[in-house]
Design a protein around this motif. Structure first.
Motif, PDB file in Angstrom:
ATOM      1  N   VAL A 102       0.860  -1.182   0.000  1.00 35.51           N
ATOM      2  CA  VAL A 102       0.000   0.000   0.000  1.00 35.51           C
ATOM      3  C   VAL A 102       0.899   1.235   0.000  1.00 35.51           C
ATOM      4  CG1 VAL A 102      -0.267  -0.175   2.526  1.00 35.51           C
ATOM      5  CG2 VAL A 102      -1.838   1.252   1.202  1.00 35.51           C
ATOM      6  N   ALA A 103       0.753   2.040  -1.045  1.00 36.46           N
ATOM      7  CA  ALA A 103       1.556   3.252  -1.218  1.00 36.46           C
ATOM      8  C   ALA A 103       0.640   4.464  -1.135  1.00 36.46           C
ATOM      9  CB  ALA A 103       2.285   3.224  -2.566  1.00 36.46           C
ATOM     10  N   SER A 104       1.162   5.569  -0.609  1.00 35.90           N
ATOM     11  CA  SER A 104       0.334   6.762  -0.433  1.00 35.90           C
ATOM     12  C   SER A 104       1.163   8.022  -0.602  1.00 35.90           C
ATOM     13  CB  SER A 104      -0.337   6.751   0.948  1.00 35.90           C
ATOM     14  OG  SER A 104       0.616   6.557   1.977  1.00 35.90           O
ATOM     15  N   THR A 105       0.473   9.140  -0.849  1.00 35.44           N
ATOM     16  CA  THR A 105       1.173  10.413  -1.036  1.00 35.44           C
ATOM     17  C   THR A 105       1.777  10.919   0.267  1.00 35.44           C
ATOM     18  OG1 THR A 105      -1.017  11.428  -0.833  1.00 35.44           O
ATOM     19  CG2 THR A 105      -0.108  11.212  -3.050  1.00 35.44           C
ATOM     20  N   GLY A 106       1.175  10.585   1.386  1.00 37.20           N
ATOM     21  CA  GLY A 106       1.706  10.959   2.705  1.00 37.20           C
ATOM     22  C   GLY A 106       1.725   9.745   3.596  1.00 37.20           C
ATOM     23  N   LYS A 107       1.734   9.950   4.902  1.00 39.76           N
ATOM     24  CA  LYS A 107       1.588   8.829   5.813  1.00 39.76           C
ATOM     25  C   LYS A 107       0.174   8.284   5.697  1.00 39.76           C
ATOM     26  CE  LYS A 107       5.050  10.084   9.260  1.00 39.76           C
ATOM     27  NZ  LYS A 107       5.314  10.339  10.709  1.00 39.76           N
ATOM     28  N   LEU A 108       0.057   6.967   5.692  1.00 42.10           N
ATOM     29  CA  LEU A 108      -1.251   6.357   5.453  1.00 42.10           C
ATOM     30  C   LEU A 108      -2.278   6.798   6.480  1.00 42.10           C
ATOM     31  CD1 LEU A 108      -2.872   4.421   3.681  1.00 42.10           C
ATOM     32  CD2 LEU A 108      -2.177   2.558   5.208  1.00 42.10           C
ATOM     33  N   GLN A 158       4.288  -4.532   2.318  1.00 45.75           N
ATOM     34  CA  GLN A 158       4.993  -3.258   2.200  1.00 45.75           C
ATOM     35  C   GLN A 158       4.040  -2.095   2.472  1.00 45.75           C
ATOM     36  OE1 GLN A 158       6.720  -3.031  -1.757  1.00 45.75           O
ATOM     37  NE2 GLN A 158       7.171  -5.223  -1.781  1.00 45.75           N
ATOM     38  N   GLN A 159       4.394  -1.247   3.425  1.00 48.44           N
ATOM     39  CA  GLN A 159       3.681   0.014   3.615  1.00 48.44           C
ATOM     40  C   GLN A 159       4.605   1.122   3.141  1.00 48.44           C
ATOM     41  OE1 GLN A 159       1.415   0.696   7.190  1.00 48.44           O
ATOM     42  NE2 GLN A 159       1.785   2.907   7.126  1.00 48.44           N
ATOM     43  N   LEU A 160       4.229   1.762   2.047  1.00 42.14           N
ATOM     44  CA  LEU A 160       5.107   2.700   1.341  1.00 42.14           C
ATOM     45  C   LEU A 160       4.555   4.114   1.481  1.00 42.14           C
ATOM     46  CD1 LEU A 160       5.454   0.428  -1.819  1.00 42.14           C
ATOM     47  CD2 LEU A 160       7.040   0.556   0.107  1.00 42.14           C
ATOM     48  N   ASP A 161       4.811   4.714   2.639  1.00 43.49           N
ATOM     49  CA  ASP A 161       4.360   6.086   2.875  1.00 43.49           C
ATOM     50  C   ASP A 161       5.183   7.072   2.044  1.00 43.49           C
ATOM     51  OD1 ASP A 161       2.548   5.161   4.747  1.00 43.49           O
ATOM     52  OD2 ASP A 161       3.886   5.478   6.450  1.00 43.49           O
ATOM     53  N   LEU A 171      -1.868  14.766 -11.791  1.00 39.33           N
ATOM     54  CA  LEU A 171      -1.160  13.574 -12.256  1.00 39.33           C
ATOM     55  C   LEU A 171      -0.468  12.891 -11.079  1.00 39.33           C
ATOM     56  CD1 LEU A 171       0.503  15.095 -15.446  1.00 39.33           C
ATOM     57  CD2 LEU A 171      -1.663  13.861 -15.315  1.00 39.33           C
ATOM     58  N   PHE A 172      -0.469  11.561 -11.078  1.00 36.89           N
ATOM     59  CA  PHE A 172       0.194  10.834 -10.001  1.00 36.89           C
ATOM     60  C   PHE A 172       0.937   9.621 -10.561  1.00 36.89           C
ATOM     61  CE2 PHE A 172      -4.044   8.951 -10.374  1.00 36.89           C
ATOM     62  CZ  PHE A 172      -3.781   7.597 -10.358  1.00 36.89           C
ATOM     63  N   SER A 173       1.918   9.148  -9.814  1.00 38.44           N
ATOM     64  CA  SER A 173       2.677   7.969 -10.216  1.00 38.44           C
ATOM     65  C   SER A 173       3.412   7.390  -9.012  1.00 38.44           C
ATOM     66  CB  SER A 173       3.682   8.301 -11.321  1.00 38.44           C
ATOM     67  OG  SER A 173       4.720   9.138 -10.819  1.00 38.44           O
ATOM     68  N   THR A 174       3.680   6.112  -9.082  1.00 39.00           N
ATOM     69  CA  THR A 174       4.502   5.431  -8.075  1.00 39.00           C
ATOM     70  C   THR A 174       5.014   4.136  -8.664  1.00 39.00           C
ATOM     71  OG1 THR A 174       4.608   4.761  -5.752  1.00 39.00           O
ATOM     72  CG2 THR A 174       2.703   4.022  -6.994  1.00 39.00           C
ATOM     73  N   THR A 175       6.024   3.558  -8.028  1.00 35.37           N
ATOM     74  CA  THR A 175       6.585   2.279  -8.457  1.00 35.37           C
ATOM     75  C   THR A 175       6.479   1.287  -7.305  1.00 35.37           C
ATOM     76  OG1 THR A 175       8.138   3.353  -9.971  1.00 35.37           O
ATOM     77  CG2 THR A 175       8.625   1.087  -9.329  1.00 35.37           C
ATOM     78  N   ILE A 176       5.950   0.100  -7.596  1.00 34.28           N
ATOM     79  CA  ILE A 176       5.797  -0.951  -6.600  1.00 34.28           C
ATOM     80  C   ILE A 176       6.786  -2.073  -6.932  1.00 34.28           C
ATOM     81  CG2 ILE A 176       4.246  -2.614  -5.522  1.00 34.28           C
ATOM     82  CD1 ILE A 176       3.413   0.218  -4.974  1.00 34.28           C
ATOM     83  N   ASP A 177       7.539  -2.494  -5.924  1.00 31.43           N
ATOM     84  CA  ASP A 177       8.505  -3.583  -6.090  1.00 31.43           C
ATOM     85  C   ASP A 177       7.803  -4.911  -5.831  1.00 31.43           C
ATOM     86  OD1 ASP A 177      10.732  -5.230  -6.172  1.00 31.43           O
ATOM     87  OD2 ASP A 177      11.332  -4.786  -4.113  1.00 31.43           O
ATOM     88  N   MET A 178       7.660  -5.718  -6.879  1.00 29.41           N
ATOM     89  CA  MET A 178       7.080  -7.050  -6.749  1.00 29.41           C
ATOM     90  C   MET A 178       8.234  -8.033  -6.568  1.00 29.41           C
ATOM     91  SD  MET A 178       3.762  -6.422  -7.352  1.00 29.41           S
ATOM     92  CE  MET A 178       2.886  -7.804  -8.073  1.00 29.41           C
TER      93      MET A 178
END
Length: 253
Positions: A102-108, A158-161, A171-178
């Motif tokens: 779970v990824a977020s723009t700030g702290k979840l 993974q918690q990706l704050d 516009l938004f983007s992120t990368t998740i490591d599988m």
């Protein structure tokens, strides 16, 4: 009159929030697991339709959650008895994802309210479902915490704050490591748009993870023809043992 104005303001604010929609895509929708698979980085990107910087509303946040196939998990507790470590207690967690990020723009906890976390089951603890535990278990919550800790250590949870980049509230983007130790199956992917912790829009899609090549053949053989798989495994084990024995006999001479 003031009550009427307040009601109109609430309606206008709600209408503005409802007008916002999420559109998204990702760099990879099909992940193929073969002999050389060592994980994959997936870029998730998108846009917010209807968002306006000068709307007077609070800024938006984006949360992205990817979940692997779920299933029951038995969690055991070890204690030291008579100088050795043995399993003393166990709990079966009814449903836990094999992978969860779970990824977020700030702290979840700052970007998602408690109520909406309960409603949509976004955070890692909420993604794990356990109905109850035997009465003799004193601290059942510790078993779920242990499961989370172990899977975090294996990069499966993974918690990706602060990892989702949001540009101009549009516009938004992120990368998740599988990681390499993925389970085959469908990986539901959810994108939430929140304002002041409340979900105002969401989008659901998925990633398909499949074994290919030799791994696919072995997997199908093991699940569809277990007798042949067992015989073949036995033949390979005997052959490997015989070759090893012959090699060491050759070295002696």
């Amino acid at each position: 009159m003031r009550a009427l104005l307040a009601s109109l303001l609430i309606l206008i604010t709600a209408a503005a929030a409802q007008a916002e929609k999420v559109v998204a895509d990702m760099s990879l929708r099909d992940v193929e697991i073969n002999a050389n698979f060592d994980g994959s980085d997936i870029l998730i990107y998108g846009a917010i339709k209807g968002a306006k910087e000068d709307s007077g509303l609070a800024p938006l946040d984006v949360i992205i959650a990817i979940s692997g196939p779920t299933g029951p998990v038995t969690v055991r507790k070890k204690d030291r008895r008579f100088g050795i470590w043995v399993n003393t207690e166990s709990i079966e967690v009814d449903r836990a994802p094999s992978f969860y990020a779970v990824a977020s723009t700030g702290k979840l906890e700052d970007t998602l309210s408690y109520n909406d976390d309960v409603r949509f089951q976004v955070s890692i603890p909420r993604a794990i479902y356990s109905v109850g535990a035997p009465a003799e278990i004193e601290d059942p919550a510790s078993f779920s915490e242990a499961l989370i800790r172990i899977r975090k250590g294996n990069n499966l949870y993974q918690q990706l704050d602060n990892t989702v980049q949001l540009f101009d509230q549009t516009l938004f983007s992120t990368t998740i490591d599988m990681p390499a130790n993925l389970v085959e199956g469908t990986y539901p992917t959810r994108i939430f748009l929140t304002r002041e912790g409340e979900v105002v829009a969401r989008l659901a899609t998925f990633i398909d993870v499949r074994k290919v090549g030799l791994e696919r053949w072995i997997y199908d053989l093991a699940h569809n023809q277990p007798l042949i798989y067992g015989i073949l495994s036995l033949v390979i084990a005997i052959t490997a043992g015989w070759l090893a024995s012959a090699f060491f006999r050759y070295l002696r001479f």
